[in-house]
Design a protein around this motif. Sequence first.
Motif, PDB file in Angstrom:
ATOM      1  N   ARG A 190       0.825  -1.223   0.056  1.00 28.93           N
ATOM      2  CA  ARG A 190       0.241  -0.022  -0.032  1.00 28.93           C
ATOM      3  C   ARG A 190       1.010   1.131   0.085  1.00 28.93           C
ATOM      4  O   ARG A 190       1.916   1.267   0.686  1.00 28.93           O
ATOM      5  N   ILE A 191       0.579   2.132  -0.878  1.00 27.68           N
ATOM      6  CA  ILE A 191       1.243   3.511  -0.727  1.00 27.68           C
ATOM      7  C   ILE A 191       0.372   4.566  -0.561  1.00 27.68           C
ATOM      8  O   ILE A 191      -0.625   4.784  -1.228  1.00 27.68           O
ATOM      9  N   GLY A 192       0.549   5.372   0.490  1.00 22.77           N
ATOM     10  CA  GLY A 192      -0.354   6.207   0.900  1.00 22.77           C
ATOM     11  C   GLY A 192      -0.597   6.323   2.366  1.00 22.77           C
ATOM     12  O   GLY A 192       0.016   5.630   3.272  1.00 22.77           O
ATOM     13  N   VAL A 193      -1.182   7.547   2.991  1.00 19.78           N
ATOM     14  CA  VAL A 193      -1.422   7.377   4.700  1.00 19.78           C
ATOM     15  C   VAL A 193      -2.712   8.111   4.823  1.00 19.78           C
ATOM     16  O   VAL A 193      -3.067   9.067   4.138  1.00 19.78           O
ATOM     17  N   GLU A 220     -12.995   9.309   4.641  1.00 21.69           N
ATOM     18  CA  GLU A 220     -11.805   8.872   5.062  1.00 21.69           C
ATOM     19  C   GLU A 220     -10.867   9.588   3.803  1.00 21.69           C
ATOM     20  O   GLU A 220     -11.059   9.691   2.787  1.00 21.69           O
ATOM     21  N   ASN A 221      -9.744  10.127   4.450  1.00 19.95           N
ATOM     22  CA  ASN A 221      -8.961  11.210   3.569  1.00 19.95           C
ATOM     23  C   ASN A 221      -7.505  10.306   3.473  1.00 19.95           C
ATOM     24  O   ASN A 221      -7.001   9.971   4.413  1.00 19.95           O
ATOM     25  N   ILE A 222      -7.257   9.992   2.361  1.00 16.73           N
ATOM     26  CA  ILE A 222      -5.956   9.138   2.025  1.00 16.73           C
ATOM     27  C   ILE A 222      -5.080  10.336   1.139  1.00 16.73           C
ATOM     28  O   ILE A 222      -5.305  10.705   0.284  1.00 16.73           O
ATOM     29  N   GLN A 223      -3.701  10.448   1.657  1.00 14.47           N
ATOM     30  CA  GLN A 223      -2.809  11.251   1.045  1.00 14.47           C
ATOM     31  C   GLN A 223      -1.679  10.352   0.469  1.00 14.47           C
ATOM     32  O   GLN A 223      -1.325   9.221   0.860  1.00 14.47           O
ATOM     33  N   GLU A 224      -1.311  10.980  -0.697  1.00 12.84           N
ATOM     34  CA  GLU A 224       0.061  10.261  -1.401  1.00 12.84           C
ATOM     35  C   GLU A 224       1.131  10.133  -0.682  1.00 12.84           C
ATOM     36  O   GLU A 224       1.503  11.009   0.159  1.00 12.84           O
ATOM     37  N   ASN A 225       1.902   9.262  -0.896  1.00 11.50           N
ATOM     38  CA  ASN A 225       3.408   9.213  -0.285  1.00 11.50           C
ATOM     39  C   ASN A 225       4.157   9.491  -1.401  1.00 11.50           C
ATOM     40  O   ASN A 225       4.122   9.356  -2.676  1.00 11.50           O
ATOM     41  N   ASN A 226       5.502   9.747  -0.966  1.00 13.34           N
ATOM     42  CA  ASN A 226       6.836  10.431  -1.981  1.00 13.34           C
ATOM     43  C   ASN A 226       7.249   8.885  -2.381  1.00 13.34           C
ATOM     44  O   ASN A 226       7.779   8.166  -1.874  1.00 13.34           O
TER      45      ASN A 226
END
Length: 751
Positions: free
Chosen positions: A226-229, A246-252
């Motif tokens: 999984r990629i995101g937080v 549910e708010n999901i933010q991108e990862n670098n």
Amino acid sequence: MGYGWTKLTQDEFGREGAKQSFALALIVMMFAGVFAFILPAPAAADSWTDTTTENFALGTHENTESVGDNVRLEDMGGGIYYTQGRFTSQAFDAGQVVENWDNISWSVTTPSLTKQVNDNVGAEPTTLIDGDSRVGVVQTGTSHEGTRDNDGVYENIQEINLGTPDTNSYYEAVTVVESGDSLSSPDKLDADDGDNYRVSAVASVENTDHYMTLEPDSLVDGENSRIGVITGGSITDVQTQNNVYENIQENNLGALTTTQENAALTVVVIGDNLSTPDKLNVDDGDNYRVDAASTAAEVNTYDYSSGAGTDKWAYEGALNANLPTPPAGTEFTSYTEISTSNDNRYSTGGGASAADPYHMFKFTISEAPGHITQLDIEWEGYNDEVGTTSGLHIWDFALSAWELLFSHTQYTTDGIITVSKTTGFSDYIDASGYLWLCAQDASNYGITIYTDYVKVTVTISTVYSLEVQHDSAAFSIPTGSTIENVRVRLNFGSDNTATYTLEIRDWQNSEWDILNTETVVSGTEVTWDSTLTTSPDNYISLNDNIRVRLRTDSIENDHISKEDYLQFYVGYRPPEYGLRWEHRVTGLPANGIAYIRIYGYADTGENFGIYTWDGTNDQWIYSGENLPSGAAAETWVEYSIPSTYLEGDNLSIMYLSADNTDPTPENIHIDCAGARVTTTMYSIDVQHDSEPVSYSGILNNIRVWLNVGSENTATYTLQIRDWQNSEWDNLETVVINNGTEYTFDNILTVD
């Protein structure tokens, strides 16, 4: 002898007047019997008459009384009378009191006052004494208890119908197909001949929503993580469409890049700089050297004039002939008495002849035991028992025991005990810096102990320490990058054995974090290589540099640090943000057409595709749909999928960023997500009305008899209409298998 029922005449039972006559007759006979017992035999000569209450009152009564010109047995209360008594008349006709009579007679009349006695009904059995059953019904609100008093409260009993039961049969007269298609005429229901009335079921569509319940770290494909937080809410917020997200933010996802810098600025905080810091840049044995600075010998005094109750404490108590193990006792209520030597004392009594009071003292020593050269301990005080000693003790942590320092025998004025220690300081001072003293007399006399003053004096020798700080050059880290790690590598030696500590500055929390601590032996070199991966951003300053410091604690030996090279590294990912996130729904049925339904949106200008896992071919399939861009565009995204996509009873969807190169982290906002299963259901609802029912008398029961077959296995329920309550009542529910018949036969009885 046989038993039988005998009819009572109305004159004997069943009329209110007859009851009274019966009772009256019974009472008259009872009183006649009583008076025959108590009256004297009649005489043949003179006579007199007692006829009034006044006459009778002159006589002597024993359990009798005169009422209404009559004599009767006395009422004991509650309508209960004595069963026997005596009345003796007083004769007036003689005109004087007559002592003796030759002849006496007395005519007796029957008492006129009667008493009614009730024999109450106590039970009314369901089965009569002759074996017959009871016929009738007690009306609501009444019972046999109403017959116990003539008070207008009744037991009401109603007749029931004893007519001979009769059964009538009725066939179907009207048939209405509420759900289904009639395939033949209902008149086929009138005979048990195998010629069936047939109705086919009709189809209806049912939608069932199943919501996402899992978001695994490892995706269903088994290859991708999984990629995101999650930055707000949780998966439970996607189970209802209610504007809670549910708010999901991108990862670098940028490639890990490592950059290295040398020391650019060096500051000697403690010590003397012996060479130039540029020698740190190359691993060449040409060292940057710093000489430790010295601190002159010090003498520090600890007493209760300051810090009492904060970094030093005193306790009192009493114990039989033994010293208590610290900590023990109750804290002093005041420290004023022991803060100075002024004959103003704090005292504690034993309270019993065999209890020995004590004063216990706890000091916090700030000097390290290794730097102490002498401890001087003083206690002023005494106990008030002649011929006994007051002893001062120190706690030995190594032995877990008290060591007697000294004692005296003063009992009216202060005795002063002063003791010096020049070795073994680590035995008396623990790792927290605590030192314990205790003054007590073990006389078992229940004396009182007094303390005027107590102090500890610590002498430390000349010590040496150094501290040198190094700042790295500024790192050229692109804005928006993710710091993955910080690394510091130092090679150094010492010209004298000393314990060195390397620390790094945490700019976020304004503190120093330890990287390494080690005792470096004279003439040797060590290389420390430390990598920090937890919150590495904390160690990068606003100027994009790292700061470390090398230091030694105060020791007795002079020493010089010799740093050969110092290198700083930062591992970072350039800003290339992306997202890969799975939502999984479980417990889906194997049949039915599934629709994916998602209500949410992505940050404005961002593209996030929606994929579905094909469980048959083990691959992600792009749905052709993206999350709407921007909150204003939020709407339901719906698309259908084949049942072959199911992985068991699970279904997975994935949100995937379009290119994974966003310079800043973007977000998706999911309000509701799930799968809608559409299932075709079949049902039949046929209603049959009987011919008009006619009967006389009382309805006893209703019987419904129905023979049913089915061309496919199904669950059938037979119901009957309750017209009174406007509802359907179940008669029977049964599964009828394909090609079989079942006969419903249900009887409803009337209570």
